[in-house]
Design a protein around this motif. Structure first.
Motif, PDB file in Angstrom:
ATOM      1  N   GLY A  44      49.610  46.676  31.399  1.00  0.00           N
ATOM      2  CA  GLY A  44      50.553  47.424  32.206  1.00  0.00           C
ATOM      3  C   GLY A  44      49.964  48.163  33.388  1.00  0.00           C
ATOM      4  O   GLY A  44      48.771  48.064  33.698  1.00  0.00           O
ATOM      5  N   PHE A  45      50.845  48.938  34.042  1.00  0.00           N
ATOM      6  CA  PHE A  45      50.476  49.585  35.295  1.00  0.00           C
ATOM      7  C   PHE A  45      49.381  50.626  35.125  1.00  0.00           C
ATOM      8  O   PHE A  45      48.478  50.720  35.965  1.00  0.00           O
ATOM      9  N   GLU A  46      49.446  51.425  34.078  1.00  0.00           N
ATOM     10  CA  GLU A  46      48.471  52.503  33.924  1.00  0.00           C
ATOM     11  C   GLU A  46      47.044  51.968  33.882  1.00  0.00           C
ATOM     12  O   GLU A  46      46.140  52.534  34.493  1.00  0.00           O
ATOM     13  N   SER A  47      46.848  50.868  33.192  1.00  0.00           N
ATOM     14  CA  SER A  47      45.521  50.257  33.122  1.00  0.00           C
ATOM     15  C   SER A  47      45.115  49.688  34.474  1.00  0.00           C
ATOM     16  O   SER A  47      43.983  49.889  34.935  1.00  0.00           O
ATOM     17  N   PHE A  48      46.040  48.979  35.128  1.00  0.00           N
ATOM     18  CA  PHE A  48      45.749  48.425  36.459  1.00  0.00           C
ATOM     19  C   PHE A  48      45.430  49.544  37.444  1.00  0.00           C
ATOM     20  O   PHE A  48      44.475  49.447  38.231  1.00  0.00           O
ATOM     21  N   GLU A  49      46.231  50.590  37.424  1.00  0.00           N
ATOM     22  CA  GLU A  49      46.041  51.711  38.351  1.00  0.00           C
ATOM     23  C   GLU A  49      44.650  52.321  38.199  1.00  0.00           C
ATOM     24  O   GLU A  49      43.960  52.582  39.206  1.00  0.00           O
ATOM     25  N   LYS A  50      44.234  52.545  36.981  1.00  0.00           N
ATOM     26  CA  LYS A  50      42.924  53.155  36.728  1.00  0.00           C
ATOM     27  C   LYS A  50      41.797  52.314  37.308  1.00  0.00           C
ATOM     28  O   LYS A  50      40.887  52.825  37.981  1.00  0.00           O
ATOM     29  N   ILE A  51      41.839  50.997  37.054  1.00  0.00           N
ATOM     30  CA  ILE A  51      40.775  50.111  37.528  1.00  0.00           C
ATOM     31  C   ILE A  51      40.820  49.971  39.043  1.00  0.00           C
ATOM     32  O   ILE A  51      39.788  50.023  39.731  1.00  0.00           O
ATOM     33  N   ALA A  52      42.036  49.796  39.606  1.00  0.00           N
ATOM     34  CA  ALA A  52      42.176  49.640  41.058  1.00  0.00           C
ATOM     35  C   ALA A  52      41.665  50.868  41.791  1.00  0.00           C
ATOM     36  O   ALA A  52      40.916  50.755  42.775  1.00  0.00           O
ATOM     37  N   LEU A  53      42.040  52.055  41.322  1.00  0.00           N
ATOM     38  CA  LEU A  53      41.601  53.284  41.988  1.00  0.00           C
ATOM     39  C   LEU A  53      40.096  53.487  41.856  1.00  0.00           C
ATOM     40  O   LEU A  53      39.453  54.033  42.758  1.00  0.00           O
ATOM     41  N   GLN A  54      39.537  53.038  40.744  1.00  0.00           N
ATOM     42  CA  GLN A  54      38.082  53.129  40.565  1.00  0.00           C
ATOM     43  C   GLN A  54      37.365  52.322  41.648  1.00  0.00           C
ATOM     44  O   GLN A  54      36.433  52.804  42.287  1.00  0.00           O
ATOM     45  N   HIS A  55      37.824  51.091  41.887  1.00  0.00           N
ATOM     46  CA  HIS A  55      37.190  50.234  42.893  1.00  0.00           C
ATOM     47  C   HIS A  55      37.452  50.736  44.315  1.00  0.00           C
ATOM     48  O   HIS A  55      36.552  50.724  45.159  1.00  0.00           O
ATOM     49  N   VAL A  56      38.662  51.174  44.566  1.00  0.00           N
ATOM     50  CA  VAL A  56      38.992  51.690  45.892  1.00  0.00           C
ATOM     51  C   VAL A  56      38.181  52.946  46.197  1.00  0.00           C
ATOM     52  O   VAL A  56      37.617  53.089  47.290  1.00  0.00           O
ATOM     53  N   SER A  57      38.120  53.861  45.240  1.00  0.00           N
ATOM     54  CA  SER A  57      37.384  55.113  45.442  1.00  0.00           C
ATOM     55  C   SER A  57      35.903  54.859  45.661  1.00  0.00           C
ATOM     56  O   SER A  57      35.257  55.522  46.486  1.00  0.00           O
ATOM     57  N   GLU A  58      35.352  53.896  44.932  1.00  0.00           N
ATOM     58  CA  GLU A  58      33.948  53.538  45.088  1.00  0.00           C
ATOM     59  C   GLU A  58      33.679  53.012  46.498  1.00  0.00           C
ATOM     60  O   GLU A  58      32.695  53.399  47.146  1.00  0.00           O
ATOM     61  N   PHE A  59      34.575  52.168  46.991  1.00  0.00           N
ATOM     62  CA  PHE A  59      34.421  51.607  48.330  1.00  0.00           C
ATOM     63  C   PHE A  59      34.552  52.703  49.395  1.00  0.00           C
ATOM     64  O   PHE A  59      33.762  52.762  50.351  1.00  0.00           O
ATOM     65  N   ILE A  60      35.534  53.575  49.227  1.00  0.00           N
ATOM     66  CA  ILE A  60      35.744  54.683  50.165  1.00  0.00           C
ATOM     67  C   ILE A  60      34.520  55.585  50.220  1.00  0.00           C
ATOM     68  O   ILE A  60      34.098  56.029  51.295  1.00  0.00           O
ATOM     69  N   GLU A  61      33.927  55.834  49.058  1.00  0.00           N
ATOM     70  CA  GLU A  61      32.750  56.708  48.989  1.00  0.00           C
ATOM     71  C   GLU A  61      31.561  56.085  49.729  1.00  0.00           C
ATOM     72  O   GLU A  61      30.869  56.754  50.507  1.00  0.00           O
ATOM     73  N   ILE A  62      31.310  54.799  49.502  1.00  0.00           N
ATOM     74  CA  ILE A  62      30.146  54.136  50.098  1.00  0.00           C
ATOM     75  C   ILE A  62      30.234  54.131  51.624  1.00  0.00           C
ATOM     76  O   ILE A  62      29.255  54.415  52.316  1.00  0.00           O
ATOM     77  N   TYR A  63      31.439  53.827  52.145  1.00  0.00           N
ATOM     78  CA  TYR A  63      31.576  53.691  53.599  1.00  0.00           C
ATOM     79  C   TYR A  63      32.216  54.913  54.260  1.00  0.00           C
ATOM     80  O   TYR A  63      32.563  54.867  55.439  1.00  0.00           O
TER      81      TYR A  63
END
Length: 229
Positions: A82-101
């Motif tokens: 479901g969405f809660e699991s997808f949201e957690k993983i998606a935000l983890q990857h997005v936040s990691e990318f935002i932090e690096i760049y």
């Protein structure tokens, strides 16, 4: 907790952010590639990417991240939890990318759900009324019957603070056992000067509106099909 249908037609979910183009991303892509190499060891060939520079996949090709000069997206081809699991993983990857760049602002965020509904034509026509609460208001009294052999509709509607693009399309896919499908593609997006720190709010808003419209659009008959395990 969002409801997950056992027999869902969902084939892919995507969360994307777009930001002002930054050439340093291309020059320093190794920083991100090194960070994610254990989870995403496979590099997708460049000709398949179009607007993206690179794409990285897991070994099963069920999760992909795509990187461009002005966009980043996380793709999931499984949505069992479901969405809660997808949201957690998606935000983890997005936040990691935002932090690096060090991306401070985004100009667009989008949450996309792609559904492939298996169908069978009846007397050569698409039985749309079995699956969707949607029809065309055509002129005349019987001169323009709702007997559709082909269908490809794109709607963009304003919903909340953003917009929702809905694609409804009939396709034949000879590589599938059920070779006829009805594509139901939702893409809810927000545009403007958006703070990167608020992407969690944007993905939640996107899901809320998309889920509501999906539930209203599908018929009770097809909902029973989705609920059957």
């Amino acid at each position: 907790m969002s409801k997950v249908y056992p027999n869902s037609p969902l084939v892919e979910v995507v969360f994307e952010i777009r930001y002002p183009a930054d050439l340093s991303i291309k020059c320093n892509i190794d920083k991100y590639a090194h960070r994610i190499k254990n989870k995403f060891p496979l590099i997708v060939p460049h000709p398949e990417l179009a607007a993206h520079l690179y794409a990285f996949s897991n070994n099963q090709n069920t999760e992909i991240v795509k990187v461009g000069l002005d966009r980043f997206s996380y793709h999931a081809k499984e949505y069992k939890n479901g969405f809660e699991s997808f949201e957690k993983i998606a935000l983890q990857h997005v936040s990691e990318f935002i932090e690096i760049y060090k991306i401070e602002t985004t100009v667009r965020t989008g949450l996309r759900y792609i559904n492939h509904i298996p169908i069978v034509k009846v007397n050569g026509c698409i039985p749309l009324e079995r699956y969707l609460n949607f029809d065309y208001k055509l002129p005349g009294t019987g001169s323009m019957p709702n007997k559709y052999e082909l269908l490809h509709t794109i709607l963009v509607v304003k919903v909340g603070d953003g917009k929702l693009q809905i694609v409804i399309e009939y396709r034949e896919k000879p590589d599938l056992i059920n070779s006829e499908i009805l594509v139901l593609d939702f893409d809810y997006f927000l545009t403007g000067q958006l703070k990167s720190s608020e992407v969690n709010c944007h993905i939640q808003e996107s899901h809320t509106h998309t889920k509501k419209i999906f539930e209203d659009l599908i018929t009770d008959e097809y909902r029973r099909v989705m609920e059957s395990g």
